[in-house]
Design an enzyme around this catalytic site. Structure first.
Site, short mmCIF file in Angstrom:
data_model
loop_
_atom_site.label_atom_id
_atom_site.label_comp_id
_atom_site.label_asym_id
_atom_site.label_seq_id
_atom_site.Cartn_x
_atom_site.Cartn_y
_atom_site.Cartn_z
N SER A 152 0.82 -1.33 0.05
CA SER A 152 -0.02 -0.18 -0.06
C SER A 152 0.78 1.30 0.12
O SER A 152 1.89 1.33 -0.97
CB SER A 152 -1.15 0.25 1.34
N ASP A 357 -8.13 -5.32 -6.61
CA ASP A 357 -8.06 -4.08 -5.68
C ASP A 357 -8.33 -2.99 -6.49
O ASP A 357 -7.50 -2.51 -7.52
CB ASP A 357 -6.64 -4.04 -5.25
N HIS A 410 -6.42 -5.71 -1.81
CA HIS A 410 -5.37 -4.63 -1.64
C HIS A 410 -4.21 -5.19 -0.87
O HIS A 410 -3.04 -5.02 -1.22
CB HIS A 410 -6.10 -3.44 -1.00
#
Length: 433
Positions: A152, A357, A410
């Site tokens: 991320s 994602d 994600h």
């Protein structure tokens, strides 16, 4: 060291501690260390950073690549149960999970003035100091292959950190460690948000007509540099948001439970900071995709757990998996130049994307990798785990491997632990995916 009790009476060893960094060590960074279950004298050492910025590294340890998971049961008031993760990356590597920057997890500042203020560059500087001190305390790992890893928002900080460590080694500031490269999952890089609409179109979340209209009226700039007077673009963008409002953006096969409770708040077209927006919705109920977050909250705020972890009393209030309530300076608009510099230095890299994602779509990651303009040495193909296609991969001449993880979100190891462990094991051993 802590003996963490798991279901079935198994006790798992965790080493955890604070390391002071900055002037007068005013910043105290908390970390968890798990030694490799294989051959810790020779296995790689990973430094793991969780994104946010402001998310605790406990996320990486208990939801993604660490040796423990929560048993997902309806909460009954007792301490959530920890179980073993059979696909932990610590089976073949040692991992240091760091609560960074200050304000994340159990990390804190002794004073609430300048020490509590952080940002991309300040966080990296603290991590370099942390790493140097950690190696001094653990000299047995200096010769191990070392990789910096995360997901991320760590897509911003990890490349900067790797370059800073590399420069420190070359300048003799840091020990001559065996730095080999870095690993990133669904990494924020800069400009990623503009790929959400093409992704939504490709996943049949919006119509062909709306996609074409958005392209025409917004000119490809959906999340930044939008002219407020461009009413057609704003109108079409609002229609797009209505189409995806019930979708869990981190994994589009799930529904956003907060949708039926309270609409998300904040400016949805802000660059990168949209990753930090969090609705003030009620706590998630069992079955919601973010329900496991609640288990961490109950676990980490339990006084017995804090005592066992030797958390300094009075240093933080309520523990949150992700803390977005502190000042942070976004110094790095794009990390692409850092990837280019590291490629020129010959560092290996594994970049993987959960292909469902929408927060950081694989389309965005593919785009910046292409922009590096390296030739392909192993072209697009599937990679297989136990006879099933786990994703698709491509390798470049700069020693960069890109892989999608099929039907993952994600934080891909959270959704496909077996497949991601196989991916990591093959790559870390220099085997083709």
């Amino acid at each position: 060291m802590c003996m963490i009790e798991c279901k079935g009476g198994f006790l798992y060893n965790l080493i955890f501690r604070y390391v002071g960094v900055g002037e007068s060590e005013e910043v105290q960074l908390f970390y968890y260390f798990v030694k490799s279950e294989g051959n810790p004298e020779k296995d790689p050492l990973l430094i793991w950073l969780t994104g946010g910025p402001g998310c605790s590294s406990w996320s990486g340890l208990v939801y993604e690549v660490g040796p423990l998971n929560y048993k997902i049961d309806p909460y009954n008031g007792s301490l959530p149960t920890l179980v073993l993760n059979p696909y932990s990356w610590t089976k073949i590597s040692s991992i240091v999970f760091i609560d960074s920057p200050v304000g994340a997890g159990f990390s804190y500042a002794k004073k609430t003035s300048t020490a509590s203020k952080t940002g991309d560059f300040k966080q990296v500087q603290g991590l370099v100091e942390f790493f140097n001190k950690w190696l001094i305390d653990h000299p047995e790992f200096i010769s191990n292959p070392i990789y910096i890893a995360g997901d991320s928002y760590s897509g911003i900080t990890v490349p900067v950190l790797v370059q800073k460590i590399s420069n420190g080694i070359e300048e003799g500031i840091l020990p001559p460690i065996n730095l080999q490269g870095y690993i990133l999952g669904n990494p924020v890089t800069g400009g990623d948000n503009n790929y959400r609409i093409p992704f939504a179109h490709g996943m049949a979340l919006i119509s062909d007509e709306l996609h074409k209209s958005l392209e025409r009226s917004c000119g490809g700039e959906y999340y930044e540099n939008i002219d407020p007077s461009n009413t057609e673009c704003l109108k079409e963008f609002q229609t797009y948001e209505e189409c995806i409002s019930g979708i869990w953006s981190k994994f589009i096969l799930d529904s956003d439970c907060s949708f039926t409770l309270q609409k998300p708040q904040g400016d949805s077209i802000s660059e990168r900071r949209s990753l930090n927006q969090k609705s003030e919705s009620p706590l998630p109920w069992f079955g919601c995709p973010d329900y496991p977050d609640l288990l961490s909250q109950y676990w980490a705020n339990d006084p017995h757990v804090r005592k066992a972890l030797h958390v300094q009393k009075g240093t933080i209030g309520e523990w949150k998996r992700c803390n977005y309530g502190f000042p942070y300076q976004y110094n790095v608009r794009s990390s692409v130049e850092y990837h280019a510099n590291l490629s020129a230095k010959g560092y290996r890299s594994l970049i993987y994307s959960g292909d469902h994602d929408m927060q950081v779509p694989f389309l965005a990651t593919q785009a910046w990798i292409r922009s590096l303009n390296y030739s392909i040495v192993d072209d697009w193909r599937s990679w297989v785990v136990q006879g099933h296609i786990a994703g698709y991969t491509r390798t470049y001449s700069n020693l960069m491997t890109f892989a999608t993880v099929r039907v993952a979100g994600h934080t891909a190891p959270q959704y496909k632990p077996k497949e991601c462990f196989a991916m990591f094991k093959r790559w870390i051993h220099y085997e083709p995916l």
